[in-house]
Scaffold this motif. Structure first.
Motif, PDB file in Angstrom:
ATOM      1  N   THR A 179       0.694  -1.240  -0.056  1.00 12.30           N
ATOM      2  CA  THR A 179      -0.270  -0.250  -0.158  1.00 12.30           C
ATOM      3  C   THR A 179       0.612   1.335   0.058  1.00 12.30           C
ATOM      4  N   PHE A 258      -4.366   3.680  -3.631  1.00 12.41           N
ATOM      5  CA  PHE A 258      -6.060   3.526  -4.015  1.00 12.41           C
ATOM      6  C   PHE A 258      -6.785   4.079  -5.157  1.00 12.41           C
ATOM      7  N   VAL A 261     -10.904   0.910  -1.584  1.00 12.02           N
ATOM      8  CA  VAL A 261     -10.575   0.364  -0.208  1.00 12.02           C
ATOM      9  C   VAL A 261     -11.640   0.235   0.327  1.00 12.02           C
TER      10      VAL A 261
END
Length: 400
Positions: A179, A258, A261
């Motif tokens: 991430t 992202f 998410v």
């Protein structure tokens, strides 16, 4: 006003260990080494969020403890590397310890993420369950950590790589980025006065309200780093997007964020894995023994008759401070670029990709990207950092 020593210590203590990224460690490592806190209030923007100082936002990141999530991450990397038609993957795997290992070994996937745009599916459920899948054309690579087991699976070759925490499998959890937090943690490891940090408005990332934290070098003309921007989830403190732009301008060197998410608990089956029928399974402990056997007692590539030592024995020396930091590694490999061939074929090929330089240190070759530059001298020293070529040469000329 910068935080006092106690505040800085608290920030350092609160940070979690970050994942190692595929881009050469110096890329994020140098950026990580230099964060000064310049309080700034969040400007008006969309969405409309409460004002927050840079110090408060960094503390929010440090205290973030998201244990469960799933989502999709888009990672784009543009280091300006030459197009070698896939040869770079072979070279990298060879340096790592053998080019004929399992295609499911996480180390074999690292070079792929050093350029281009990639889509990752990620999931996490606490410290013992994580999954990262690299989505490829008509194929998928997955790295799964479930309890004591770590599995790597390459659907294209139908190969499986298996490790455990006991034989080193734990380290593989840190070898593939999951991430934007992986990048942000590295960029927020230290606090000093070489960096300006401010909150620069708000944004929406993957449908989430976020603050924008901007980190920039201060009085560091020799660095190749322009700025780092981190979008921080306003509710959880989790970094949702990380962007690193070079001092030379243009497209971002690293842009990871992202696109979707969720903080709901992933299904337990997400982390289940059983080797498919007919798959070739390589055990990490067996692969390590095989690599050592093939490499022999001397695992470093060098020309016959030249001296050489393991840089890991003493570790690199660091010159400079903050964004101008340069790591110096004495390989002991006299004669310049190391080679895996007695005839120096690889050495000659690599040399053609760099710029020949000379100075008080002698002669050497500089390999340049849009962010990280490295100077390999003929006396066996390597100077590497997120700094300009001239800065590297100047460091080598000092004779340090």
């Amino acid at each position: 006003m910068a935080p006092n020593d106690s505040e800085a210590d608290d920030l350092r203590t609160g940070r979690r260990k970050a994942a190692r990224y595929v881009v050469p460690v110096t890329v994020v490592g140098v950026a990580a080494a230099t964060i000064g806190l310049v309080p700034a209030l969040a400007a008006s923007g969309d969405p409309d969020l409460p004002k927050i100082t840079a110090q408060q936002l960094i503390e929010k990141i440090a205290k973030s403890d998201v244990q469960q999530l799933s989502g999709t991450v888009k990672v784009s990397t543009d280091l300006g590397l030459p197009n070698l038609g896939g040869l770079e993957s072979g070279l990298a795997s060879g340096v790592a310890g053998g080019g004929d290992g399992s295609s499911a070994d996480p180390m074999s996937k690292l070079p792929e993420l050093a350029s281009g745009t990639h889509t990752l599916r990620v999931a996490a459920d606490g410290e013992d369950r994580q999954k990262v899948s690299l989505i490829e054309s008509a194929a998928e690579y997955s790295l799964i950590h479930n309890g004591k087991d770590v599995w790597g699976y390459d659907s294209k070759s139908n190969e499986v790589f298996h490790g455990t925490a006991a034989d080193g499998g734990e380290k593989h959890r840190d070898e593939v980025p999951a991430t934007p937090k992986d990048f942000a943690d590295e960029a927020l490891k230290a606090v000093d006065d070489t960096t300006s940090v401010k909150v620069d408005g708000t944004a929406q990332v993957a449908g989430r309200d976020a603050y924008k934290l901007v980190i920039e070098p201060k009085h560091a003309s020799g660095t190749t780093v322009g700025a780092i921007s981190i979008a921080v989830d306003a509710k959880t403190g989790l970094p949702l997007k990380f962007t690193l732009t070079p001092a030379s301008g243009g497209a971002a060197v690293v842009d990871a964020g992202f696109t979707q998410v969720s903080f709901a608990k992933p299904a337990a089956s997400t982390f289940d894995f059983t080797p498919p029928k007919g798959a070739k399974v390589t055990e990490e402990k067996d692969a390590a023994k095989d690599a050592e056997r093939k490499a022999g007692p001397d695992r470093q590539f060098h020309e016959p008759g030249t001296s050489h030592k393991d840089p890991a024995e003493s570790g690199p020396k660091v010159l400079g401070k903050g964004w101008n930091s340069i790591a110096v590694i004495d390989t002991g490999n006299k004669g310049g670029i190391p080679s895996s061939s007695g005839k120096g074929d690889l050495s000659g090929f690599l040399g053609s990709l760099g710029d020949q330089v000379s100075g008080k240190f002698g002669k050497g070759t500089v390999f340049s990207t849009r962010l990280v530059n490295a100077l390999i001298t003929d006396n066996g020293k390597v100077y590497v950092g997120a700094v300009t070529k001239d800065t590297l040469v100047k460091a080598a000329n000092t004779g340090q």
